[in-house]
Design an enzyme around this catalytic site. Structure first.
Site, PDB file in Angstrom:
ATOM      1  N   GLU A  43      49.442  24.393  74.459  1.00  0.00           N
ATOM      2  CA  GLU A  43      49.032  24.228  73.062  1.00  0.00           C
ATOM      3  C   GLU A  43      49.701  23.003  72.447  1.00  0.00           C
ATOM      4  OE1 GLU A  43      50.158  26.310  68.832  1.00  0.00           O
ATOM      5  OE2 GLU A  43      50.218  27.537  70.660  1.00  0.00           O
ATOM      6  N   ASP A  47      47.582  19.800  71.210  1.00  0.00           N
ATOM      7  CA  ASP A  47      47.652  19.402  69.809  1.00  0.00           C
ATOM      8  C   ASP A  47      47.823  17.887  69.681  1.00  0.00           C
ATOM      9  OD1 ASP A  47      48.155  19.948  66.852  1.00  0.00           O
ATOM     10  OD2 ASP A  47      50.063  19.056  67.416  1.00  0.00           O
ATOM     11  N   ASP A 116      44.939  28.134  68.421  1.00  0.00           N
ATOM     12  CA  ASP A 116      45.982  27.830  69.399  1.00  0.00           C
ATOM     13  C   ASP A 116      45.404  27.754  70.812  1.00  0.00           C
ATOM     14  OD1 ASP A 116      47.773  27.848  67.334  1.00  0.00           O
ATOM     15  OD2 ASP A 116      48.656  29.795  67.812  1.00  0.00           O
ATOM     16  N   GLU A 119      43.569  24.455  71.448  1.00  0.00           N
ATOM     17  CA  GLU A 119      44.505  23.371  71.742  1.00  0.00           C
ATOM     18  C   GLU A 119      45.023  23.485  73.174  1.00  0.00           C
ATOM     19  OE1 GLU A 119      46.269  22.351  67.307  1.00  0.00           O
ATOM     20  OE2 GLU A 119      47.364  23.760  68.591  1.00  0.00           O
TER      21      GLU A 119
END
Length: 243
Positions: A43, A47, A116, A119
């Site tokens: 994640e 991101d 989440d 990502e």
């Protein structure tokens, strides 16, 4: 759980089986299965790739926009709500490995978990392929959102945007009905935005602020839709996260 081959088909990418499973492993499942690795590191990686890809696209495609407007649009596109919406369209929730508690509280539909996981899937795509493949995935996912200029402009702070909208229409004061559930280490909040006793939007998150922002975003979109708003009857008494 559905076959992950179907998920890869929907994403349009190839991810090796081990990395894909890791990307879909929520911490609640990991905790109940002996503390196995979770998707949180993926994640973190995803991101960064998401943020860079969106920033690069906005910069190149909007040569006349000032930095402030570019930042607003990026913030909206990479927000929890935006990513959760993409995940719902792809049906990602049905593939996530969740602990029993999250399954019982419909964790597969929670915006924070869905965002989440998206990502993490971006990060997994990078590790199994290369940065260009991951960037192309990001642009396929968020491309339609980048064209929604009005919503993007509001997206940097939905509560403020909703306050301004309600004031401009003389609708009255906004009230957020918020309820929390779950243990302290995995707290979840559900918010319903109400104006004059009528519910206009719902949201959920791991904090009251996140839940209220999502509820404001939901209400903003409802009030700005071309169709007549369809308010949720009885929502003030039974808050639930947005679908």
């Amino acid at each position: 759980m559905s076959s992950t081959e179907e998920l890869l088909k929907r994403l349009g990418v190839s991810i090796d089986a081990e990395t894909l499973r890791l990307a879909l492993t929520h911490r609640s499942y990991a905790y109940e299965n002996g503390g196995i690795p979770t998707n949180e590191r993926l994640e973190f990686l995803g991101d960064s790739i998401l943020g860079f890809s969106v920033t690069d696209s906005l910069y190149r495609d909007n040569p006349d926009l000032p930095e402030g407007e570019l930042a607003k649009r990026r913030s909206a596109v990479v927000s929890t709500r935006a990513l959760a919406g993409i995940a719902r369209e792809l049906g990602v929730g049905e593939f996530i490995y969740l602990g029993q508690g999250e399954r019982l509280t419909d964790g597969k539909n929670k915006s924070s978990i869905l965002a989440d996981t998206m990502e993490a899937l971006i990060g997994a795509t990078y590790l199994s392929n290369d940065i260009e493949t991951a960037r192309q995935l990001v642009m396929r996912l968020v491309g339609p959102l980048l064209k929604d200029a009005a919503a993007l402009g509001a997206g940097t702070d939905w509560k403020t945007s909703m306050q301004e909208l309600a004031a401009s229409r003389q609708m009255g004061s906004i009230y957020y009905a918020v309820e929390g559930s779950g243990p302290d280490h995995a707290r979840n909040f559900e918010a319903v935005l109400q104006i004059a006793g009528t519910a206009y939007g719902k949201g959920s998150g791991h904090s009251k602020k996140e839940a209220e922002q999502e509820a404001a975003a939901d209400a903003w979109r409802t009030l700005n839709s071309k169709n007549k708003p369809q308010h949720t009857a009885g929502a003030s008494a039974d808050p639930a996260h947005s679908a």
